[in-house]
Design an enzyme around this catalytic site. Structure first.
Site, mmCIF file in Angstrom:
data_model
loop_
_atom_site.group_PDB
_atom_site.id
_atom_site.type_symbol
_atom_site.label_atom_id
_atom_site.label_comp_id
_atom_site.label_asym_id
_atom_site.label_seq_id
_atom_site.Cartn_x
_atom_site.Cartn_y
_atom_site.Cartn_z
ATOM 1 N N GLY A 1 0.429 -1.037 -0.250
ATOM 2 C CA GLY A 1 0.218 0.178 0.494
ATOM 3 C C GLY A 1 0.569 1.154 0.253
ATOM 4 N N ALA B 1 0.580 4.919 0.738
ATOM 5 C CA ALA B 1 -0.048 6.540 0.496
ATOM 6 C C ALA B 1 0.468 8.269 0.517
ATOM 7 C CB ALA B 1 -0.788 6.672 2.540
ATOM 8 N N SER B 2 0.214 9.571 0.806
ATOM 9 C CA SER B 2 1.006 10.587 0.553
ATOM 10 C C SER B 2 1.696 10.508 1.257
ATOM 11 C CB SER B 2 -0.296 11.770 0.323
ATOM 12 O OG SER B 2 -0.543 11.876 1.870
ATOM 13 N N LEU B 3 2.431 10.184 2.077
ATOM 14 C CA LEU B 3 3.754 10.273 3.720
ATOM 15 C C LEU B 3 3.915 9.243 3.515
ATOM 16 C CD1 LEU B 3 1.694 12.005 6.045
ATOM 17 C CD2 LEU B 3 2.357 13.268 3.519
ATOM 18 N N ALA B 4 4.297 8.274 2.517
ATOM 19 C CA ALA B 4 4.761 6.937 3.174
ATOM 20 C C ALA B 4 4.094 6.161 2.617
ATOM 21 C CB ALA B 4 4.957 6.512 4.461
ATOM 22 N N GLN B 5 4.336 4.132 2.490
ATOM 23 C CA GLN B 5 4.105 3.232 2.105
ATOM 24 C C GLN B 5 4.321 2.221 2.737
ATOM 25 O OE1 GLN B 5 6.782 3.783 -2.017
ATOM 26 N NE2 GLN B 5 7.877 2.644 -1.242
ATOM 27 N N VAL B 6 3.726 1.266 2.848
ATOM 28 C CA VAL B 6 4.451 -0.389 3.491
ATOM 29 C C VAL B 6 4.550 -1.605 2.864
ATOM 30 C CG1 VAL B 6 3.410 -1.270 4.962
ATOM 31 C CG2 VAL B 6 2.263 0.920 5.010
ATOM 32 N N LYS C 1 6.414 0.260 8.031
ATOM 33 C CA LYS C 1 6.304 1.479 7.304
ATOM 34 C C LYS C 1 7.195 2.680 6.904
ATOM 35 C CE LYS C 1 2.764 5.595 7.731
ATOM 36 N NZ LYS C 1 1.988 6.217 9.124
ATOM 37 N N ASP D 1 -7.571 11.113 11.320
ATOM 38 C CA ASP D 1 -7.481 10.831 10.353
ATOM 39 C C ASP D 1 -8.291 9.476 9.816
ATOM 40 O OD1 ASP D 1 -7.030 11.408 7.623
ATOM 41 O OD2 ASP D 1 -5.576 10.765 7.636
#
Length: 593
Positions: A212, A214-219, A234, A367
């Site tokens: 996955g 996201a805008s700030l990080a990935q996993v 993460k 969030d």
């Protein structure tokens, strides 16, 4: 290898190599100076035969000087290349924002003048909507190109359906699933820089492709070498931190400029909130602390089936947690095939987030969008037969007790339809005037004011959604923007939490609509008010058995009991429906809406 603790990783990180381009040049410059001094000593005191032969080989001397000049030039280029590239990228990044902002402002000013010269209301509406769409598409391209924080901003704006026209929010929807993916090589380099070790030193397996982003990080999924535990790692996008100050400045510049040209649309509060929240979201050690705190809090309420993944260890840009997998909450096929009752899922979500808002000393997750929540079938419990997983814990707030109590009283007034009490507590909570109250009531409930003033327990219809959207187009938008700029920041985050959870609930297509969720809300509000009343009684002179104190206690208890009995009766009715098989209603009609 032993499991790395946060402290041990801190010590490892202190032994890292150079981190700036100037230091990068040192290994090149120092050996060169040493060899130059060595040659000088040879020229003055070295073997005389070599000194005598040197003038006879001018080509060698030229070659040495050429090599020296080339090395010096190369060192200089290496020293400044990164800075030059960064400066160019920064200029290009800022240029995109400034250019698009200028074009959009000019487009809106021209469009508004054209609309004022048109008498046909329908034509006026078409003109303005077309401008919204053009400017939204231009902005989308900039957000995607710049990435990072701009993607985060776009995701936030796409959820602000109560504030922005649908032409804007609908255009930004792709940003929810269109996030950048950092290369595996850059992740390896960041792990090495932040921990002093290689990925292979700690993990026996580490998936190169993220599960996955996201805008700030990935996993990434991984396996700890020592224990064999499956974990989710993460990692922050490596290039994000270097652009954060510039991107925040550009966001602030954008909203400040918009305010100068369109004073009635003051969105500076949005950039101010980002400047506070973003540094917290970029600190994964803070996120780990939030996750631990939330897990400990809900461990005291085992009847709520909430799973918070265990934290293994954390650095500022790296967070390792136990791998807890699940399905999206809006995966209706998964829910139905596993006999998971959607109404129970909706009720559980209501309990989780009402506990966060009204629970004493509870942490508030700010969030809770669809990507941060998951559901899975439970293996150790029968009722409910599922578990909710919360993943992202970067943005949390604590609600002051006085605000929590006034907020609870306001919601009780909303549910009871007590307009005078609603206005009084809205003023206590957010400083709302009587003139602003209808707009605030709609913003806090997500409902049209005519519904708020009658009954909010019925489901929101498509006609109601159109009415609210049309009202914003007719001029209420500027009033709403002004009002939101005046309320406390914590109220804005509660509004955001309410809006996201309301959207999740609507996507479940439950049979009872919002009625059960509001009843659960009423229970938490009543509990908060009852707790306050008990504290006030304890502070009075005398024991609880004194007549005055006893009467106050009975009155407080009766008010709390009234709400509890209503909810218990409703829960009993649902249980009876399940017992006689009435809960086996097909959802097909709801899904087709």
């Amino acid at each position: 290898m032993k499991c790395l603790s946060i402290n041990s990783l801190g010590r490892l990180a202190s032994n890292r190599t150079w981190t700036c381009s100037n230091c990068c040049t040192q290994p090149l410059v120092t050996p060169f100076k040493t060899s130059q001094r060595s040659l000088a000593r040879q020229y003055s005191t070295g073997y005389s035969g070599y000194s005598r032969r040197l003038p006879k080989s001018p080509r060698k001397k030229v070659a040495v000087l050429t090599a020296t000049a080339t090395a010096a030039t190369g060192a200089g280029v290496l020293a400044f290349t990164d800075e030059i590239k960064h400066g160019y990228d920064a200029t290009e990044r800022a240029g995109r924002v400034a250019t698009t902002l200028t074009i959009c402002i000019n487009d809106y000013r021209t469009t508004l003048n054209k609309r004022d010269q048109t008498e046909d209301p329908q034509e006026q509406d078409i003109i303005l909507k077309s401008c919204h769409k053009r400017c939204a598409e231009r902005t989308l391209k900039v957000l995607e190109k710049n990435g990072g924080i701009f993607i985060k901003l776009g995701q936030h704006l796409s959820a602000m359906t109560y504030l922005l026209p649908p032409e804007w929010t609908d255009t930004f929807i792709p940003l929810q699933d269109k996030c950048p993916v950092s290369s595996f090589e850059s992740i390896e380099a960041m792990f090495r820089s932040d921990t002093g070790e290689e990925l292979k030193d700690y993990f026996s397996e580490f998936s190169e492709q993220p599960i996955g982003a996201a805008s700030l990080a990935q996993v990434h999924l991984a396996t700890v070498k020592e224990s064999g535990q499956k974990v989710a790692v993460k990692v922050q996008h490596p290039g994000l931190a270097q652009w954060a100050p510039l991107d925040l400045a550009l966001t602030r510049f954008t909203f400040t400029t918009l305010k100068k040209f369109f004073p009635e649309y003051d969105l500076e509060w949005l950039s101010s909130e980002m400047e506070v929240s973003l540094p917290q979201e970029l600190d994964f050690q803070l996120e780990a602390a939030n996750a631990i705190r939330t897990k400990e809090y809900f461990a005291q309420i085992p009847e709520i089936p909430l799973v918070i993944p265990d934290v293994i260890w954390a650095k500022k840009r790296i967070l390792v947690m136990a791998n807890e997998s699940g399905h999206r909450l809006d995966d209706l096929e998964y829910l139905d095939s596993n006999h998971i009752d959607r109404d129970e899922v909706s009720a559980t979500l209501a309990r989780i987030f009402n506990e966060m808002i009204f629970g004493k000393n509870a942490p508030l997750h700010c969030d809770p969008h669809g990507g941060n929540l998951a559901i899975r079938k439970a293996t150790r419990r029968r009722h409910p037969n599922f578990e909710i997983i919360i993943y992202d814990h970067g943005l949390y707030r604590d609600i002051p007790e006085s605000l929590r109590r006034s907020y609870a009283k306001m919601w009780l007034a909303v549910i009871d339809g007590d307009m005078p009490a609603m206005k009084r507590y809205a003023h206590e909570v957010a400083g709302i005037t009587d003139e602003q109250f209808p707009l605030f009531a709609s913003a806090i409930t997500g409902r049209d004011y005519t519904v708020v003033s009658s009954s909010i327990l019925k489901s929101r219809s498509e006609e109601e959604k159109k009415t609210m959207s049309h009202a914003l187009q007719e001029g209420l938008l500027s009033d709403l923007v002004t009002m939101l700029g005046q309320v406390p920041r914590i109220i804005l985050l509660i509004l955001k939490t309410n809006d996201l959870t309301r959207s999740l609930d609507e996507n479940l297509h439950t049979r009872q609509g919002p009625m059960r969720s509001f009843m659960i809300l009423a229970r938490y509000c009543a509990r908060t008010v009852f707790r306050e009343q008990l504290e006030e009684i304890r502070e009075r002179p005398g024991s609880l058995l004194w007549p005055g104190n006893a009467l106050r206690f009975i009155a407080a208890w009766m008010g709390y009991l009234r709400v509890e009995l209503k909810l218990e009766a409703f829960e009993l009715w649902l249980s009876v429906k399940r017992m006689v098989g009435m809960n086996t209603v097909h959802y097909a009609s709801a899904v087709s809406l």
